[in-house]
Design a protein around this motif. Sequence first.
Motif, PDB file in Angstrom:
ATOM      1  N   ALA A  65      28.322  37.216 -24.382  1.00 47.61           N
ATOM      2  CA  ALA A  65      29.812  37.396 -25.761  1.00 47.61           C
ATOM      3  C   ALA A  65      29.623  38.753 -25.251  1.00 47.61           C
ATOM      4  O   ALA A  65      29.822  39.853 -25.301  1.00 47.61           O
ATOM      5  N   ALA A  66      28.209  39.389 -25.895  1.00 53.71           N
ATOM      6  CA  ALA A  66      28.208  40.615 -26.714  1.00 53.71           C
ATOM      7  C   ALA A  66      28.270  41.415 -25.644  1.00 53.71           C
ATOM      8  O   ALA A  66      29.379  42.187 -25.710  1.00 53.71           O
ATOM      9  N   VAL A  67      28.052  41.142 -24.094  1.00 47.33           N
ATOM     10  CA  VAL A  67      27.546  42.316 -23.546  1.00 47.33           C
ATOM     11  C   VAL A  67      29.185  43.032 -22.915  1.00 47.33           C
ATOM     12  O   VAL A  67      29.808  43.405 -22.840  1.00 47.33           O
ATOM     13  N   LYS A  68      30.335  41.557 -22.930  1.00 46.10           N
ATOM     14  CA  LYS A  68      31.682  41.724 -22.427  1.00 46.10           C
ATOM     15  C   LYS A  68      32.176  42.680 -23.378  1.00 46.10           C
ATOM     16  O   LYS A  68      33.535  42.499 -22.923  1.00 46.10           O
ATOM     17  N   CYS A  69      32.269  42.293 -25.121  1.00 47.97           N
ATOM     18  CA  CYS A  69      32.639  42.653 -26.231  1.00 47.97           C
ATOM     19  C   CYS A  69      32.115  44.190 -26.139  1.00 47.97           C
ATOM     20  O   CYS A  69      32.701  45.058 -26.989  1.00 47.97           O
ATOM     21  N   GLY A  70      31.069  45.169 -24.999  1.00 46.91           N
ATOM     22  CA  GLY A  70      30.735  46.544 -24.805  1.00 46.91           C
ATOM     23  C   GLY A  70      29.423  46.646 -26.304  1.00 46.91           C
ATOM     24  O   GLY A  70      29.140  47.915 -26.377  1.00 46.91           O
ATOM     25  N   LEU A  71      28.487  45.373 -26.099  1.00 47.94           N
ATOM     26  CA  LEU A  71      27.914  45.179 -27.742  1.00 47.94           C
ATOM     27  C   LEU A  71      25.943  45.445 -27.018  1.00 47.94           C
ATOM     28  O   LEU A  71      24.624  45.352 -27.794  1.00 47.94           O
ATOM     29  N   ALA A  72      26.184  46.259 -25.024  1.00 44.37           N
ATOM     30  CA  ALA A  72      25.205  45.557 -24.312  1.00 44.37           C
ATOM     31  C   ALA A  72      24.388  47.534 -25.140  1.00 44.37           C
ATOM     32  O   ALA A  72      24.383  47.570 -25.530  1.00 44.37           O
ATOM     33  N   ALA A  73      23.278  46.790 -24.915  1.00 47.05           N
ATOM     34  CA  ALA A  73      22.062  48.179 -24.998  1.00 47.05           C
ATOM     35  C   ALA A  73      21.822  48.802 -23.983  1.00 47.05           C
ATOM     36  O   ALA A  73      22.088  48.711 -23.152  1.00 47.05           O
ATOM     37  N   GLY A  74      22.791  50.423 -24.194  1.00 46.34           N
ATOM     38  CA  GLY A  74      22.498  51.214 -22.680  1.00 46.34           C
ATOM     39  C   GLY A  74      23.599  52.143 -23.075  1.00 46.34           C
ATOM     40  O   GLY A  74      24.650  51.731 -23.872  1.00 46.34           O
ATOM     41  N   GLU A  75      23.619  53.505 -22.217  1.00 46.18           N
ATOM     42  CA  GLU A  75      24.593  54.177 -21.840  1.00 46.18           C
ATOM     43  C   GLU A  75      26.345  53.388 -21.191  1.00 46.18           C
ATOM     44  O   GLU A  75      27.318  53.737 -21.236  1.00 46.18           O
ATOM     45  N   ASP A  76      25.082  52.158 -20.877  1.00 42.49           N
ATOM     46  CA  ASP A  76      27.021  51.453 -19.562  1.00 42.49           C
ATOM     47  C   ASP A  76      27.363  50.657 -20.827  1.00 42.49           C
ATOM     48  O   ASP A  76      28.006  50.066 -19.623  1.00 42.49           O
ATOM     49  N   ALA A  77      27.143  51.031 -21.808  1.00 44.13           N
ATOM     50  CA  ALA A  77      27.602  49.239 -22.389  1.00 44.13           C
ATOM     51  C   ALA A  77      29.196  49.686 -22.225  1.00 44.13           C
ATOM     52  O   ALA A  77      30.119  48.470 -22.214  1.00 44.13           O
ATOM     53  N   GLU A  78      29.967  50.594 -22.978  1.00 43.37           N
ATOM     54  CA  GLU A  78      31.476  50.852 -22.348  1.00 43.37           C
ATOM     55  C   GLU A  78      32.032  50.417 -21.058  1.00 43.37           C
ATOM     56  O   GLU A  78      32.990  49.172 -20.570  1.00 43.37           O
ATOM     57  N   GLU A  79      31.121  51.034 -19.679  1.00 43.47           N
ATOM     58  CA  GLU A  79      31.152  49.843 -18.498  1.00 43.47           C
ATOM     59  C   GLU A  79      31.674  48.607 -18.403  1.00 43.47           C
ATOM     60  O   GLU A  79      32.709  47.820 -17.947  1.00 43.47           O
ATOM     61  N   LEU A  80      31.238  47.943 -19.529  1.00 41.58           N
ATOM     62  CA  LEU A  80      30.510  46.731 -19.036  1.00 41.58           C
ATOM     63  C   LEU A  80      31.271  45.607 -19.627  1.00 41.58           C
ATOM     64  O   LEU A  80      31.628  44.525 -19.882  1.00 41.58           O
ATOM     65  N   LYS A  81      32.167  46.300 -20.539  1.00 42.65           N
ATOM     66  CA  LYS A  81      32.524  45.840 -21.494  1.00 42.65           C
ATOM     67  C   LYS A  81      34.408  45.287 -21.046  1.00 42.65           C
ATOM     68  O   LYS A  81      34.285  45.791 -20.089  1.00 42.65           O
ATOM     69  N   ASP A  82      34.290  43.721 -21.158  1.00 46.37           N
ATOM     70  CA  ASP A  82      35.684  43.175 -20.488  1.00 46.37           C
ATOM     71  C   ASP A  82      36.815  41.980 -21.515  1.00 46.37           C
ATOM     72  O   ASP A  82      35.267  41.007 -21.783  1.00 46.37           O
ATOM     73  N   LEU A  83      36.913  42.568 -22.443  1.00 51.95           N
ATOM     74  CA  LEU A  83      37.452  41.601 -23.549  1.00 51.95           C
ATOM     75  C   LEU A  83      38.438  40.129 -22.866  1.00 51.95           C
ATOM     76  O   LEU A  83      38.355  38.906 -23.482  1.00 51.95           O
ATOM     77  N   ASP A  84      38.964  40.337 -21.515  1.00 55.43           N
ATOM     78  CA  ASP A  84      39.366  38.707 -21.228  1.00 55.43           C
ATOM     79  C   ASP A  84      38.419  38.470 -20.902  1.00 55.43           C
ATOM     80  O   ASP A  84      38.322  36.869 -21.253  1.00 55.43           O
ATOM     81  N   GLU A  85      37.562  38.798 -20.597  1.00 56.23           N
ATOM     82  CA  GLU A  85      36.011  37.588 -19.686  1.00 56.23           C
ATOM     83  C   GLU A  85      35.196  37.154 -21.468  1.00 56.23           C
ATOM     84  O   GLU A  85      35.180  36.518 -20.986  1.00 56.23           O
ATOM     85  N   ALA A  86      35.714  38.293 -22.568  1.00 55.27           N
ATOM     86  CA  ALA A  86      34.457  38.186 -23.400  1.00 55.27           C
ATOM     87  C   ALA A  86      35.305  37.203 -24.435  1.00 55.27           C
ATOM     88  O   ALA A  86      34.593  35.593 -25.088  1.00 55.27           O
TER      89      ALA A  86
END
Length: 151
Positions: A70-91
């Motif tokens: 859920a954290a990754v899907k909320c855009g909280l991933a570490a790294g430069e691609d966090a925004e690319e991994l964001k998917d609020l429907d999945e979160a």
Amino acid sequence: MSPADSNPPQPATGDHPGPSDISPTRRSFADEAGPVEDPEEGVRRHMRDISEVAAVEVITTSAVHLMSAAAVKCGLAAGEDAEELKDLDEARKLITALAGFVTAAAPEIGSQHAGPLRDGLRSLQLAFREASIIPDAPGQGPGEKYTGPVN
């Protein structure tokens, strides 16, 4: 240790050792794996391993996996691609599942374990609210039907 033990025998030719002159000291990963295991025995061994794990550990580990996803899907991933991994429907789906899971598990695992899980869940709910362009009405956010409104 005798002098003979400390000095390994040299190749007879005086040149570099050839393949037949080298003692078999190298091993492959297959050698380390041991004999091929019967699949049914592997399943039985795995079941024995699982039987030794306390339920509270299985529950908290599962909750942490849901939290991480859920954290990754909320855009909280570490790294430069966090925004690319964001998917609020999945979160939303993951947070709602986590909320139901934690709510149902809390009486079974006790407040010592449930407290940190609830804190993590609340943090995710707030992160989701922050990441949303159109905020949900109070009580309508992910998992709030299980936890109540989150402010």
